[in-house]
Scaffold this motif. Sequence first.
Motif, PDB file in Angstrom:
ATOM      1  N   CYS A 159       0.865  -1.179   0.000  1.00  0.00           N
ATOM      2  CA  CYS A 159       0.000   0.000   0.000  1.00  0.00           C
ATOM      3  C   CYS A 159       0.901   1.229   0.000  1.00  0.00           C
ATOM      4  N   HIS A 160       0.392   2.321  -0.517  1.00  0.00           N
ATOM      5  CA  HIS A 160       1.180   3.552  -0.573  1.00  0.00           C
ATOM      6  C   HIS A 160       0.296   4.708  -0.134  1.00  0.00           C
ATOM      7  N   SER A 161       0.850   5.532   0.750  1.00  0.00           N
ATOM      8  CA  SER A 161       0.047   6.643   1.278  1.00  0.00           C
ATOM      9  C   SER A 161       0.988   7.784   1.634  1.00  0.00           C
ATOM     10  N   PRO A 162       0.436   9.006   1.712  1.00  0.00           N
ATOM     11  CA  PRO A 162       1.308  10.146   2.027  1.00  0.00           C
ATOM     12  C   PRO A 162       1.728  10.175   3.489  1.00  0.00           C
ATOM     13  N   PHE A 163       1.083   9.411   4.332  1.00  0.00           N
ATOM     14  CA  PHE A 163       1.439   9.361   5.755  1.00  0.00           C
ATOM     15  C   PHE A 163       1.072   7.963   6.238  1.00  0.00           C
ATOM     16  N   PRO A 164       1.579   7.536   7.373  1.00  0.00           N
ATOM     17  CA  PRO A 164       1.232   6.193   7.856  1.00  0.00           C
ATOM     18  C   PRO A 164      -0.249   6.116   8.197  1.00  0.00           C
ATOM     19  N   VAL A 165      -0.943   5.205   7.559  1.00  0.00           N
ATOM     20  CA  VAL A 165      -2.383   5.095   7.748  1.00  0.00           C
ATOM     21  C   VAL A 165      -2.651   4.188   8.944  1.00  0.00           C
ATOM     22  N   HIS A 166      -3.509   4.664   9.836  1.00  0.00           N
ATOM     23  CA  HIS A 166      -3.809   3.907  11.045  1.00  0.00           C
ATOM     24  C   HIS A 166      -4.507   2.589  10.680  1.00  0.00           C
ATOM     25  N   GLY A 167      -4.004   1.492  11.212  1.00  0.00           N
ATOM     26  CA  GLY A 167      -4.646   0.201  11.003  1.00  0.00           C
ATOM     27  C   GLY A 167      -4.183  -0.539   9.767  1.00  0.00           C
ATOM     28  N   ILE A 168      -3.295   0.081   8.997  1.00  0.00           N
ATOM     29  CA  ILE A 168      -2.906  -0.559   7.735  1.00  0.00           C
ATOM     30  C   ILE A 168      -2.016  -1.773   7.996  1.00  0.00           C
ATOM     31  N   ASP A 169      -1.244  -1.725   9.100  1.00  0.00           N
ATOM     32  CA  ASP A 169      -0.356  -2.850   9.394  1.00  0.00           C
ATOM     33  C   ASP A 169      -1.165  -4.114   9.669  1.00  0.00           C
ATOM     34  N   THR A 170      -2.237  -3.957  10.441  1.00  0.00           N
ATOM     35  CA  THR A 170      -3.104  -5.107  10.726  1.00  0.00           C
ATOM     36  C   THR A 170      -3.767  -5.584   9.439  1.00  0.00           C
ATOM     37  N   ALA A 171      -4.246  -4.616   8.642  1.00  0.00           N
ATOM     38  CA  ALA A 171      -4.941  -4.986   7.414  1.00  0.00           C
ATOM     39  C   ALA A 171      -4.018  -5.759   6.473  1.00  0.00           C
ATOM     40  N   MET A 172      -2.773  -5.350   6.404  1.00  0.00           N
ATOM     41  CA  MET A 172      -1.841  -6.007   5.483  1.00  0.00           C
ATOM     42  C   MET A 172      -1.177  -7.220   6.112  1.00  0.00           C
ATOM     43  N   GLY A 173      -1.302  -7.337   7.429  1.00  0.00           N
ATOM     44  CA  GLY A 173      -0.624  -8.432   8.116  1.00  0.00           C
ATOM     45  C   GLY A 173       0.878  -8.239   8.171  1.00  0.00           C
ATOM     46  N   THR A 174       1.302  -6.965   8.301  1.00  0.00           N
ATOM     47  CA  THR A 174       2.739  -6.692   8.373  1.00  0.00           C
ATOM     48  C   THR A 174       3.282  -7.207   9.702  1.00  0.00           C
ATOM     49  N   ARG A 175       4.401  -7.889   9.602  1.00  0.00           N
ATOM     50  CA  ARG A 175       5.032  -8.360  10.838  1.00  0.00           C
ATOM     51  C   ARG A 175       5.881  -7.260  11.434  1.00  0.00           C
ATOM     52  N   ARG A 176       6.039  -7.274  12.766  1.00  0.00           N
ATOM     53  CA  ARG A 176       6.866  -6.240  13.424  1.00  0.00           C
ATOM     54  C   ARG A 176       8.283  -6.313  12.889  1.00  0.00           C
ATOM     55  N   THR A 177       8.855  -5.147  12.651  1.00  0.00           N
ATOM     56  CA  THR A 177      10.204  -5.106  12.098  1.00  0.00           C
ATOM     57  C   THR A 177      11.237  -5.525  13.163  1.00  0.00           C
ATOM     58  N   PRO A 178      12.292  -6.218  12.753  1.00  0.00           N
ATOM     59  CA  PRO A 178      13.329  -6.605  13.732  1.00  0.00           C
ATOM     60  C   PRO A 178      14.269  -5.467  14.085  1.00  0.00           C
ATOM     61  N   LEU A 179      13.968  -4.254  13.582  1.00  0.00           N
ATOM     62  CA  LEU A 179      14.893  -3.135  13.801  1.00  0.00           C
ATOM     63  C   LEU A 179      15.261  -2.917  15.270  1.00  0.00           C
ATOM     64  N   PRO A 180      14.275  -2.972  16.217  1.00  0.00           N
ATOM     65  CA  PRO A 180      14.668  -2.738  17.626  1.00  0.00           C
ATOM     66  C   PRO A 180      15.764  -3.686  18.107  1.00  0.00           C
ATOM     67  N   TRP A 181      15.733  -4.927  17.651  1.00  0.00           N
ATOM     68  CA  TRP A 181      16.755  -5.879  18.105  1.00  0.00           C
ATOM     69  C   TRP A 181      18.118  -5.522  17.519  1.00  0.00           C
ATOM     70  N   LEU A 182      18.115  -5.081  16.260  1.00  0.00           N
ATOM     71  CA  LEU A 182      19.388  -4.640  15.669  1.00  0.00           C
ATOM     72  C   LEU A 182      19.954  -3.464  16.457  1.00  0.00           C
ATOM     73  N   VAL A 183      19.060  -2.537  16.818  1.00  0.00           N
ATOM     74  CA  VAL A 183      19.504  -1.346  17.536  1.00  0.00           C
ATOM     75  C   VAL A 183      20.029  -1.726  18.918  1.00  0.00           C
ATOM     76  N   LEU A 184      19.341  -2.657  19.572  1.00  0.00           N
ATOM     77  CA  LEU A 184      19.819  -3.104  20.889  1.00  0.00           C
ATOM     78  C   LEU A 184      21.205  -3.723  20.764  1.00  0.00           C
ATOM     79  N   GLY A 185      21.367  -4.570  19.741  1.00  0.00           N
ATOM     80  CA  GLY A 185      22.678  -5.194  19.535  1.00  0.00           C
ATOM     81  C   GLY A 185      23.753  -4.151  19.288  1.00  0.00           C
ATOM     82  N   ALA A 186      23.420  -3.157  18.462  1.00  0.00           N
ATOM     83  CA  ALA A 186      24.407  -2.113  18.167  1.00  0.00           C
ATOM     84  C   ALA A 186      24.745  -1.325  19.428  1.00  0.00           C
TER      85      ALA A 186
END
Lengths: 410, 412, 461
Positions: free
Chosen positions: A48-75
């Motif tokens: 999906c593409h939008s000019p700003f993050p659309v509320h609820g779109i992650d659930t609708a698309m079934g996006t999984r949580r990004t592993p970024l926080p773990w990378l940041v913790l490791g760094a």
Amino acid sequence: MPVSEEPLLPNTEPRDELAGVLAQFPNAATLVEAATAVREAGYRRWDCHSPFPVHGIDTAMGTRRTPLPWLVLGAGLGGAMVAMGLQWWTNAFDYPLLISGKPLFSLPANIPVAFELIVLFAGLTAFLGAIVLCGLPRWAHPLLRSRTFRRVTTDGMFISIDATDPKFDVQATPNMLSSLGAVSVELCHEPAHARTIPSLLVWAVVVAGLLALLPPLFIARARATKSDQPRVHLVPDMDFQPKYKPQTASGLWADGRAMRAPVEGTLALGDLQSDDHFWRGKQGDGWAAAFPVPVTDRLMARGRQQFNVFCTPCHGLTGMGDGMISQRALRRSDSAGWVPPLSLHVEEVRKQPAGQVFNTITNGARKMPGYGAQIAAEDRWAIVLYILALQRSQNATLEDVPEAVRPQLR
Amino acid sequence: MTHPIMHQRPAHMTVDSHLRLSIAPRWIWALAALGAAGLLGGLLSGWLQGDDLAHFYHTYLATYSFFLSLALGALFFVLLQHVTHAGWSVSVRRLAEILAGTLPALAVLFLPIAAAVIGRSPVLYEWADPQAVQADELLLHKQPYLNAPFFALRTVIYFAVWVFLARYYLKRSLAQDDSQEPQLTLAMERASPLGLLLFAATVTFASFDWLMSLEPRWFSTIFGVYYFSGAVLGALAAMILMAVALQARGYLRDSIQTEHYHDLGKLLFAFVVFWGYIAFSQYLLMWYANLPEETVWYLPRIQGPWGVVSVALLLGHLLIPFLGLLPRTAKRRKPVLAFWAAWLLAIHWLDLYWLVMPSLDPGRIVFGLTDILCLVGQGCLMAAAAASLARGRSLLAVGDPRLGESLAFENL
Amino acid sequence: MSTLDLRSADNTGNDPTRRAALVIGHHDYASVTQLVSQLAERSRTPLAWYVAFAVSAAWAGLFFLLIGYLVFTGVGVWGNNRPVGWAFDIVNFVFWVGIGHAGTLISAILFLFRQRWRTSINRAAEAMTVFAVICAAVYPGVHIGRAWLAYWLAPYPNQMQIWPNFRSPLLWDVFAVSTYFTLSLLFWYLGMIPDLATLRDRAQSRLKRFIYGVFALGWRGSARAWHVYETAYLLLAALATPLVLSVHSVVSFDFAVSVLPGWHTTIFPPYFVAGAIFSGFAMVVTLMVPARAWFGLKDLITLRHLENMNKVILATGCMVGYAYGIEFFIAWYGGNPYEQFAFLNRALGPYAWAYWIMVTCNVAVPQLLWMKSWRTTPWKMMIVAILVNVGMWFERFVIIVISLTRDFLPSNWGAYSPTWVDLGMFAGSFGLFFMLFLLFCRWLPMVAMAEVKTVLPHPEN
């Protein structure tokens, strides 16, 4: 809305390869509903593409949580370890640096730098990780060729489905998107040949790149050649100071010299040295035999310590003239010019009065340099005393040994 | 990043049995009796130690400053929510109001300490003894500030300010339960900046008077902020535990949601870090400058048995809860968050014990029956005060115009 | 529930039953984009911009000329002397670093606190932060004397086989300020990527489309990317928040780890942080009040935004006043005669005028903000904000210079007065700051469009 074959991009040529389908939706709510439907339809490669993050779109698309926080913790943890290791290795191990009596590895003082490096590492990882995980940078993308898609950064809500998706069908997929409420649906194509960089910029970059090569070339040339010119003072670095240096001329005084002689009869502090006996080892015209300072055990100990520091390298620990320097000189093949130091036990030395030995230490003899500048006068007398003791030790007779201990000599 | 929504107050939110605390008065009396018995037992046990009650007084002060910090931290929480016009916190604000409402009871519990000072007894404060002051140049210098009458006057001012603020907010908030009058919110918001100024001044000087002057030759400008940081941390932990305990008994099931726990957890985490920041700032500067008049306070606390406590504080008050509260799930799962709240409450008590006790005995930790009885006694009395205050009243600020917003918000 | 009159310019009313609109005027997504983008897209630059740019660039040029003069001649061109080894150089450094705290505070701390009004002002405040830190970083760079050897501060293996002293707060400063600059820049840029994509998609010329396109990295507003992006933004905010606290704390350590009376006191770290936020917000107000008028951004940067910033100024001003008071009290309470003298000397000594300017501007003047009219009237708040900036400059002057002129040894006492180079460089750093800010206003999105779109009251008209 029916999909015609016509509304292809005006700037796409028909022979370009099909990249996917793009559908615009009227608002965020419809987009979320359509996204749910697309996911439930089993599509995998879509977005999906939008000019700003659309509320609820992650659930609708079934996006999984990004592993970024773990990378940041490791760094962050890595940053902590690097900071601690760096501070320990540099200040406590490789070059121990003692500062105001603090321990070499001072944890409290190491916290600020450790904290900053944790944040720096974690922050860089958060930024770079986000760029990579977002699939950026990707400057040439089929969607970016669509004129309709340009509204995505203003108010447009879009769904794009990739042509490589297993469920993709050039007829059915656009139709489905239309039925989900899309206001427009269009096909996107891979560019047959991509060249979007303005030629002016290409030339500018090439010229700038060539110019950037010049300084390293000049440096390389300067390093490879020799010059007898004085060095270039890029910054003066306090090399030229408005002051007089020794042995230079000055117009200020009649004699033209920058250096001024002291007033007649001036004596620097400590330069008087009127006591001939103490300072030069003389009494009247001859060498003094007596010591100008009280002869004590302390003086003897001091003499031994100073002798071992200054005299042993040449004369040896016992004064035999077999010090390390002499030994090494004699071992060398080019030792022809070497004058070995005198043994202090030869008759010639033993008969010298104390004042004469003192004078030799002060001013040197033959190849031996004077030590007057290095050793204080009192210490020179102490050395003289110790030399007397050494001479006595090497030339003793049985009579010198007390009666009581003579039997132990057997 | 969600769209702003004008939230309607949910229609079903009225003060019903799910919100009104029902507790029989006899339980409150039992709690109070237990507390009084505990304190008397502690006094007896302290008297049997044969040190002229020195240990009893010190442990009483340490524990007192712990329970006081919970109430003061809660008062700060209430003031902060009003000064920022916060919406999310409405569902938990009543808990803080109740906690702050125990300040009158805490004023009564201060009487033994005041009695010692007014009686010119050096049992707690060396400077309270006029003879000791005459013998010490530094104490003589500080006498215009550190003397019994002025101390008593300041104490009266502190409690007057705190009790006034706590009652001001509790009264209006309770009145709003029935009237649902938005003007009350406006009144509370208007008073909050001034309230915060008074709070800052009183808490700073109270911590100077009651804790810093235990070692009257030592001083630190950050000390008030240090006590404040622990107080807010303690209050947040106490509020989380209150919410969990009340929900376990069936109260507030609909109103305090995962999102509110998440936010309280985030604030708890923030104050773990803030406490660490303040504690480190004070320690680093004194460690680095190495001036005798400052290190004299840290030396007994970083050597010997108290040194072990210092390390325990570094680990238990900062590093371990920092890592523990870092994951999102730790703040969103009730049992995990409750564990960390209990942990931090315990370690916050240890922090204050570590602040007070080494000035009595720098070389030894004597923890025993006296300490436990003081802790239990004061704890029960404070719980009784809170329960009698909350009894029959709503545990939720149902009349707050921002309740709907609080119930509807979501974390990112 | 009533609706707000969106045309009313005053959205500062406080009604507990509803939240005030953060954007006024009937704006939708497209009009927000249009309002902000047109500023960067104008084909003809207004004459006023050229005039302002010429003036600030002239001062910036003077700044660099004077740096050249300083580097080629030596720090003797400054008024620094013995015992006042730190003067305008470090005063200006701390002043600019302090101002550089507001941007990240607005971006990070207000973000974590869900203060959504930040969305209209965070972009400009972050830009201001980056520029202020640039101005700040110049000073320690040149005050070391041999500026071309500044890289010796970095721990790199070298032929001298020696390392920097990691127990020195001055080295901590190198790490803190460079980390802060890096993260502020990344934060600013990360937030700008979607807006750069907007400018790319609206660009009329191929060159503009290409340049904005390069920096937009091919952003397509993908939902999967937004998810990562929001997480990264949150993480950066969570990292930047303690970073903001640490930077000015480390700056305070430069002074507080010493034993100089007036420098060594434990409240310095939080007190410096509060002062930094105080001065930073004052600078944001100073910039935003004229900017919203000149660039027609009154609908996005509303009176409510200004009022909120003024409230932060009032709050941090009270914190600074608290620190002044506690310092004075403990100076007496501690019983150290040197400390007592240092503080009496501030208030009554030869530089008492600087001290009283500081107290007046930092403690007395912000109290005007208790009055709503001072919080919501642009010209009135400008007066307060500018005076706060003056006061915060004098605070650093008082701490650094007055303490150094009077240390333990009366025979070592001295005095300080700036030279024309000191004054010229101080004015020149303002030139550099405003020059960079004007460039930002001309070519980059001044307001975070993508974020503002999430707080529009009626976005889909």
